[in-house]
Design an enzyme around this catalytic site. Sequence first.
Site, mmCIF file in Angstrom:
data_model
loop_
_atom_site.group_PDB
_atom_site.id
_atom_site.type_symbol
_atom_site.label_atom_id
_atom_site.label_comp_id
_atom_site.label_asym_id
_atom_site.label_seq_id
_atom_site.Cartn_x
_atom_site.Cartn_y
_atom_site.Cartn_z
ATOM 1 C CD GLU B 70 -1.895 -2.350 1.458
ATOM 2 O OE1 GLU B 70 -0.758 -2.663 1.871
ATOM 3 O OE2 GLU B 70 -2.835 -3.169 1.359
ATOM 4 C CG HIS B 139 -9.965 -6.936 8.392
ATOM 5 N ND1 HIS B 139 -8.825 -7.095 9.128
ATOM 6 C CD2 HIS B 139 -9.676 -7.411 7.160
ATOM 7 C CE1 HIS B 139 -7.891 -7.661 8.372
ATOM 8 N NE2 HIS B 139 -8.387 -7.856 7.175
#
Lengths: 368, 340
Positions: B70, B139
Amino acid sequence: MATNTRPRTADSVEQAEPQAAEPREQRGEPAGQLRSYYERMSLIRAFELRSSEMYARAKIGGYCHLNLGEEATVVGLMEALQARDYLFVGYRDHGYALMRGLSPERVMAELFGKTTGVSGGRGGSMHMYDTETRLFGGYGIVGGQIPPATGVALALTYRQKPGAEAEAVMCLLGDGTTNIGAFHESLNLAGLWNLPIVFVVVNNKLGMGTTVERSSAEPELHKRGASYRIPGVRVDGDDVIAVRDAARAALDQARTLRRPVLLEVMCYRLRGHSVVDPARYRSADDTAVAQKADPVPAFRATLIAAGVLDEAAADAIDAEADARVTAAVEFAEKSPDPSPDDLFAYVYATPVANAPSALPGDPVTDAL
Amino acid sequence: MTTEMRTTPAIRTITYRQALNETLRAELLRDENVFLIGEEIGVFEGSYKITAGLLAEFGPQRVVDAPIAEEGFVGAAIGAAMVGMRPVVEIMTINFSLIAIDQIVNHAAKMRSMYGGQVAVPMVIRMPGGGGQQLAATHSQNLEVWYAHIPGLKVVAPSTPADAKALLTAAIRDDDPVIFLENLSLYSAKGEVPDGEQVAEIGKAAIVRTGTDLSIVSYSRGTTTALEVARQLEAEGLSIEVVDLRSLRPLDRDTICASVRKTGHAVVFEDDWLSYGIGAEISATIGEGVFDFLDAPVRRVAAAEVPLPYAKSLELAALPSAAALSRVVREVLNVAPLDK
Ligand SMILES: Cc1ncc(C[n+]2csc(CCOP(=O)(O)OP(=O)(O)O)c2C)c(N)n1
Ligand SMILES: [Mg+2]
């Protein structure tokens, strides 16, 4: 472009031979041990198939990643890891929790989100943690486990001398995970500081739908330690004994010489990335290769051929595994859900004034 | 096909997912500087299938599958934007954006002003947030306020398919880094979407339901819950206005204040954690802007301040719900609770 000889084809990845080319049945392994390895592989298989079924029945929620196809890898690695060693895993962690000695009951209860689960039902499939067996966590963020694992290895250097009896750390990660910065930073630290850690890349050829060749400029992942002078070893992950021996050798090096090792274990993911992924991106050929390599029936056939087991004995082992998982499901079903009264338990280790305890919509103060 | 006779209706009912997909496609067709980059967006067609079909249509240079890196690929998109490309980054979920946050906050957000206006960073970072799917603590986060706090970023959070289209179009054409927040629970939500080019004005809230008794201020998934609660309460004779923020930075303070000035009551419904959250900013705005018009304190309905547990029983207790919102609205309006 400069001469670029790096292999980019799938073949180049598969061509590396397992370390031991001898037929399995001639390796001088005691029959009882081989049988026990098969029992463990069969248990993981049964557990994962049932997890998938329980997910379909909405007993399990969230994300659920299975070790199907990786049983020989899991059993081999965990056989090499000593009770005193520390283990860090990614989110594909059920089999490792079982092999660390946690009961199928407690692992299944975690998947069911029950208080009796490994992490009290708070972590779910991706977040198994057990202090006692030094299972230092499943980690849901890709690469999240690698720096803390390196840190445990660093702490070990304060507390003990290198040697055959010393403790070591095993940090598992997937092939796709070797692309995240945390992997490279941590390998550098481990190499620089001579840490007793083995980084194990479980190379199942895919990170979600992406092949190693499409994600890694050096697809021979064991070579990625080169920049940090960390030796790399590649082993056939479908061969439980080869995995065990390679992991033992790596752990020995970590304990006695305090040198990190990068161990790449080649295996296959039998199904999709998680239980909900139908893996449509995978070609029929690739799926066939994975199925052909399936280590559970292969090991069973090997043991039968070697006379370690006969069909009936192998069937009995599979039935026993199934029965254990059935008991685990029953246990999980009957276990209590965590109570909302305990929502705020464990947020902090040291109690602190004014720690939040409001539920959604509660007034911010009762001082009025 | 653009050549066919215009027999399709001017408005279609489609999902939020489809609205995003069609908009990405339209912008890829319109501007060759636009390209998509992210994990699993091509061959896999997106973790949530937002980019389905786009690799097949536009090829791997316009729809770039990135490794799990990322920080690397978000930073690379920034660089591409510095020379005039218009990357649209997909980060699989907002949780993973933390790995790229240095590039976003220290670089993308700063460049224009810190380099004296010489460079622009015309990029979009799309990512879903939200809890409620038992994905557990790492998450399920709503970290929008982290980005909404940063000068130099623009942050939008559409609640409907129509806004998903119009705000994404605006975001892609905008010359600044725009954080485009999606929500896991909205992807399959349906709504009416006008055909043809639709470009929203970033920085503007919308009154999505008018009312006279109380203003619920929300955004993204929260707006759909707010509308649901408003409809329920209408049956009991309560007239609830719903303000959909749409843009978290810049914040349309005037629209919020005008609404509360009219209704005299406000409740903020937010998916993030209470302390220092979006609701804190809205309440402060109302307090500073229209205090004299308030008939009751502003209240917030936000998530309980815990890492979100996996177990359904705990997850349900921790997340802000329609029931909690309805209860707080009643408390603010001083009407009897329903079930007591
Ligand atoms: C930082 C971060 N980015 C993306 C994801 C989403 N994600 C979860 S697993 C995964 C693939 C990882 O593949 P690999 O390392 O090969 O492990 P495997 O699933 O094959 O065991 C991705 C992209 C994540 N969890 N964390
Ligand atoms: Mg993998």
